[in-house]
Design a protein around this motif. Structure first.
Motif, PDB file in Angstrom:
ATOM      1  N   PHE A  21      48.350  48.938  37.544  1.00 43.94           N
ATOM      2  CA  PHE A  21      47.071  48.353  37.130  1.00 43.94           C
ATOM      3  C   PHE A  21      46.116  48.267  38.319  1.00 43.94           C
ATOM      4  CE2 PHE A  21      50.157  46.526  34.098  1.00 43.94           C
ATOM      5  CZ  PHE A  21      49.591  46.986  32.911  1.00 43.94           C
ATOM      6  N   ILE A  22      46.646  47.889  39.471  1.00 44.34           N
ATOM      7  CA  ILE A  22      45.809  47.801  40.674  1.00 44.34           C
ATOM      8  C   ILE A  22      45.303  49.177  41.071  1.00 44.34           C
ATOM      9  CG2 ILE A  22      45.858  47.246  43.140  1.00 44.34           C
ATOM     10  CD1 ILE A  22      47.863  45.008  42.404  1.00 44.34           C
ATOM     11  N   SER A  27      40.859  53.006  41.601  1.00 45.87           N
ATOM     12  CA  SER A  27      40.267  54.331  41.364  1.00 45.87           C
ATOM     13  C   SER A  27      38.940  54.228  40.627  1.00 45.87           C
ATOM     14  CB  SER A  27      41.251  55.208  40.593  1.00 45.87           C
ATOM     15  OG  SER A  27      41.591  54.605  39.351  1.00 45.87           O
ATOM     16  N   THR A  28      38.851  53.360  39.625  1.00 50.76           N
ATOM     17  CA  THR A  28      37.573  53.189  38.930  1.00 50.76           C
ATOM     18  C   THR A  28      36.556  52.496  39.828  1.00 50.76           C
ATOM     19  OG1 THR A  28      38.472  51.154  37.935  1.00 50.76           O
ATOM     20  CG2 THR A  28      38.581  53.164  36.627  1.00 50.76           C
ATOM     21  N   GLY A  29      37.028  51.601  40.700  1.00 44.74           N
ATOM     22  CA  GLY A  29      36.115  50.970  41.654  1.00 44.74           C
ATOM     23  C   GLY A  29      35.512  51.972  42.612  1.00 44.74           C
ATOM     24  N   TRP A 128      37.848  45.987  31.668  1.00 39.74           N
ATOM     25  CA  TRP A 128      38.800  45.609  30.609  1.00 39.74           C
ATOM     26  C   TRP A 128      39.658  46.794  30.152  1.00 39.74           C
ATOM     27  CZ3 TRP A 128      33.554  43.915  29.868  1.00 39.74           C
ATOM     28  CH2 TRP A 128      32.715  44.897  29.370  1.00 39.74           C
ATOM     29  N   PHE A 129      39.866  47.763  31.059  1.00 41.97           N
ATOM     30  CA  PHE A 129      40.728  48.919  30.803  1.00 41.97           C
ATOM     31  C   PHE A 129      40.290  49.719  29.581  1.00 41.97           C
ATOM     32  CE2 PHE A 129      43.537  45.861  33.032  1.00 41.97           C
ATOM     33  CZ  PHE A 129      43.757  46.605  34.182  1.00 41.97           C
ATOM     34  N   GLY A 130      39.015  49.661  29.276  1.00 40.03           N
ATOM     35  CA  GLY A 130      38.477  50.461  28.185  1.00 40.03           C
ATOM     36  C   GLY A 130      38.815  49.954  26.804  1.00 40.03           C
ATOM     37  N   ILE A 131      39.404  48.772  26.709  1.00 43.02           N
ATOM     38  CA  ILE A 131      39.766  48.217  25.399  1.00 43.02           C
ATOM     39  C   ILE A 131      38.508  47.730  24.698  1.00 43.02           C
ATOM     40  CG2 ILE A 131      41.111  46.457  24.215  1.00 43.02           C
ATOM     41  CD1 ILE A 131      43.035  46.501  26.577  1.00 43.02           C
ATOM     42  N   SER A 132      38.370  48.040  23.431  1.00 42.61           N
ATOM     43  CA  SER A 132      37.178  47.659  22.679  1.00 42.61           C
ATOM     44  C   SER A 132      37.550  46.694  21.555  1.00 42.61           C
ATOM     45  CB  SER A 132      36.498  48.912  22.090  1.00 42.61           C
ATOM     46  OG  SER A 132      37.393  49.610  21.248  1.00 42.61           O
ATOM     47  N   GLY A 133      36.520  46.134  20.939  1.00 37.68           N
ATOM     48  CA  GLY A 133      36.736  45.248  19.807  1.00 37.68           C
ATOM     49  C   GLY A 133      37.281  43.893  20.209  1.00 37.68           C
ATOM     50  N   GLY A 134      38.046  43.305  19.307  1.00 32.75           N
ATOM     51  CA  GLY A 134      38.567  41.964  19.529  1.00 32.75           C
ATOM     52  C   GLY A 134      39.618  41.871  20.610  1.00 32.75           C
ATOM     53  N   LEU A 345      36.110  52.475  50.816  1.00 32.65           N
ATOM     54  CA  LEU A 345      37.272  52.688  51.678  1.00 32.65           C
ATOM     55  C   LEU A 345      38.379  51.684  51.378  1.00 32.65           C
ATOM     56  CD1 LEU A 345      35.506  53.441  55.094  1.00 32.65           C
ATOM     57  CD2 LEU A 345      36.553  55.085  53.500  1.00 32.65           C
ATOM     58  N   ALA A 346      37.995  50.450  51.056  1.00 31.10           N
ATOM     59  CA  ALA A 346      39.000  49.443  50.712  1.00 31.10           C
ATOM     60  C   ALA A 346      39.735  49.830  49.434  1.00 31.10           C
ATOM     61  CB  ALA A 346      38.344  48.077  50.554  1.00 31.10           C
ATOM     62  N   ALA A 347      38.996  50.338  48.443  1.00 33.95           N
ATOM     63  CA  ALA A 347      39.635  50.776  47.200  1.00 33.95           C
ATOM     64  C   ALA A 347      40.558  51.958  47.454  1.00 33.95           C
ATOM     65  CB  ALA A 347      38.570  51.140  46.169  1.00 33.95           C
ATOM     66  N   ALA A 348      40.115  52.895  48.316  1.00 30.97           N
ATOM     67  CA  ALA A 348      40.978  54.029  48.672  1.00 30.97           C
ATOM     68  C   ALA A 348      42.237  53.537  49.382  1.00 30.97           C
ATOM     69  CB  ALA A 348      40.211  55.012  49.556  1.00 30.97           C
TER      70      ALA A 348
END
Length: 415
Positions: A21-22, A27-29, A128-134, A345-348
Motif C-alpha cells: 500500500f505504501i 508511486s502515485t505521489g 482512496w485507491f480509486g474506490i468509488s461510491g459508498g 525524491l522522498a516518494a522514490a
C-alpha cells in the motif's frame, strides 16, 4: 524479550502488512509531484487574442453569467490573473475548468482535458485507491492506516538504524551506498542508506498526511496550539448562486477594491456568492497559487464594498497557519519547485525502502523455512540411528571404565 527485538519485529510486521500500500501511494505521489507544472505546460496555448489598446475587460459578474450559460450551472470560483493577456479561469470542478476571454466573453475551451482527467484519476488512486461510491470512505481509511503504518516504520527504523558508535567503520555501511554488493548485503545497505537520507522528508510527508487524513489529528493540531477548531468549509450551493446572479449583482467594483488591497498581487480568486445577503470573499495571492504564506483573504460587503476583514497569512492564528501549510507542504508546493522535487525524491526513496525491506523479509522467511526443513529431516531420521548411537555410547563407556584404576571400595583393591 529485548527492546531491540520488539522494535525489529514491529518494524518487520508493519512493513509486511502495509508495504505494498505504501509503495502504491509513493508511486502515485511521484506522478502528482509536478501536476501544477504539467497543467501550465499542457495549457500554454490557451490564451486570448491580441489585446487592442484601450480595450476594457468585461465586468466579472458578466463573465460569471456567461460561464453559467455555457456550463449550465454557476461556477464556484473565478480566477483572475494580473497578466492582461491571460484568460479568466472558472473552476467548474476539482479538476475541470472553463477559460473565457475577459474582453469578449468568448469561450476558450476547457483546457487540457485529458491531462486533467489523468491527474484526477491518479489523485483518486492516491487518496482512496480509486474506490468509488459508498466504499470510498473505506479506501480513504485504508490509505490513512497505511500512512500511520509508515510513521511506525520510520520511527522504529530510526531506532534500529542507530549505530553502536559514531565512528567511520560503523557509519559507512549505513549511510553510504557500497559498490559490488549483491543479494541480501546489497538490500541491507540500500535499506539503511536510503532510509536515513529520506527520513526527514518522509516524516514531513507522513505527519502532514496524518493531519489531512484524520479529523482527530486536525483537531489535535488546533488544541496543541491553543486555538479554536474552525468550522467546516462552506459547501457551494449552485441554486443559491443562480438566485444571486438573477438579482444583478455588481462585483466589478469589489474586484477593483481587491486589486488595490495588495499591490504585488498576481492572482485573485473570487468565491462566487450563493447567498444574496452574504459578503463577497476574495483570495489575493502574490505567488503562484501553491504558497499559502503569499495569500490573504479579503471579505467585502456585497452592497457597499466596505472592507469587513483583511486577513493575510501572517495575521492568522498559529493553528490556521500550520493547517494551511500542512496541505501545501505535503506536496512540497509551499516551498516551490525545490519542495516538489524533494517530495518526489522522498516518494522514490519510499519505493526503494519497500522493495529492499520486502526482499530482506523474504530472505528471512526462506532462511527460516530452510532451518525448519533441516530440523524436520533430522527428527524424522533420528529413530533409525538411535540403536547405533546407543551401541557406540555403550562401547565408549566400557572402554573408559576399563582404563580407570580400581576404586578403594572395590574388592579388587589391594591395600
Amino acid at each position: 524479550m529485548k527492546l531491540r527485538t520488539i522494535l525489529f519485529w514491529t518494524h518487520l510486521l508493519t512493513g509486511c502488512v502495509f508495504g505494498l500500500f505504501i509503495a502504491f501511494m509513493a508511486s502515485t505521489g511521484m506522478l502528482l509531484a509536478y501536476q501544477r507544472q504539467a497543467f501550465t505546460f499542457a495549457e500554454r496555448n490557451v490564451s486570448i487574442s491580441e489585446v487592442k489598446p484601450g480595450a476594457r475587460r468585461l465586468p466579472i459578474e458578466e463573465l460569471v453569467r456567461r460561464a453559467t450559460i455555457l456550463e449550465g450551472t454557476p461556477p464556484p470560483s473565478a480566477l483572475i490573473l494580473r497578466d492582461v493577456n491571460e484568460p479568466v479561469c472558472f473552476q467548474t470542478g476539482r479538476f475541470t475548468v472553463l477559460y473565457l476571454d475577459p474582453y469578449t466573453g468568448a469561450s476558450l475551451g476547457h483546457g487540457a482535458i485529458r491531462v486533467r482527467r489523468f491527474f484526477a484519476t491518479v489523485e483518486g488512486l492516491h487518496r482512496w485507491f480509486g474506490i468509488s461510491g459508498g466504499l470510498r470512505s473505506r479506501g480513504r481509511s485504508l490509505k490513512a492506516a497505511a500512512n500511520l503504518g509508515l510513521l511506525v516504520m520510520l520511527l522504529t527504523g530510526f531506532c534500529l538504524w542507530w549505530p553502536t558508535a559514531f565512528r567511520v567503520r560503523y557509519l559507512r555501511p549505513i549511510v553510504c551506498l557500497r559498490r559490488g554488493l549483491k543479494g541480501r548485503a546489497r538490500n541491507w545497505n540500500w535499506h539503511n542508506t536510503f532510509g536515513i537520507w529520506t527520513l526527514p522528508l518522509l516524516l514531513v510527508i507522513v505527519l502532514t498526511g496524518t493531519i489531512l487524513s484524520y479529523g482527530w489529528a486536525n483537531d489535535l493540531l488546533f488544541r496543541t496550539t491553543g486555538n479554536a477548531i474552525p468550522a467546516e468549509d462552506h459547501v457551494f450551493r449552485p441554486a443559491g448562486a443562480l438566485h444571486v446572479l438573477s438579482s444583478s449583482p455588481r462585483w466589478e467594483p469589489l474586484l477593483g477594491r481587491a486589486e488595490s488591497q495588495l499591490a504585488t498581487w498576481q492572482r485573485i480568486n473570487l468565491i462566487v456568492p450563493d447567498d444574496a445577503n452574504a459578503p463577497v470573499l476574495f483570495t489575493i495571492d502574490s505567488g503562484n497559487g501553491g504558497k499559502p504564506q503569499s495569500q490573504g483573504e479579503l471579505v467585502l460587503n456585497a452592497r457597499t464594498g466596505e472592507v469587513l476583514s483583511w486577513v493575510p497569512f501572517r495575521a492568522k492564528n498559529l493553528g490556521q497557519r500550520l493547517r494551511e501549510l500542512a496541505r501545501w507542504t505535503h506536496t512540497g508546493e509551499s516551498v516551490g519547485i525545490i519542495g516538489q522535487t524533494a517530495a518526489f525524491l522522498a516518494a522514490a526513496g519510499a519505493l526503494v525502502l519497500v522493495w529492499t525491506g520486502l526482499a530482506l523479509a523474504l530472505h528471512r522467511l526462506r532462511a527460516w523455512q530452510a532451518r525448519n526443513a533441516r530440523v524436520t529431516a533430522r527428527n524424522q531420521a533420528a529413530p533409525y540411528f538411535i540403536p547405533v548411537c546407543e551401541a557406540r555410547e555403550l562401547k565408549a563407556a566400557r572402554s573408559v571404565a576399563g582404563s580407570l584404576p580400581p576404586s578403594p571400595q572395590s574388592p579388587d583393591h589391594r591395600g
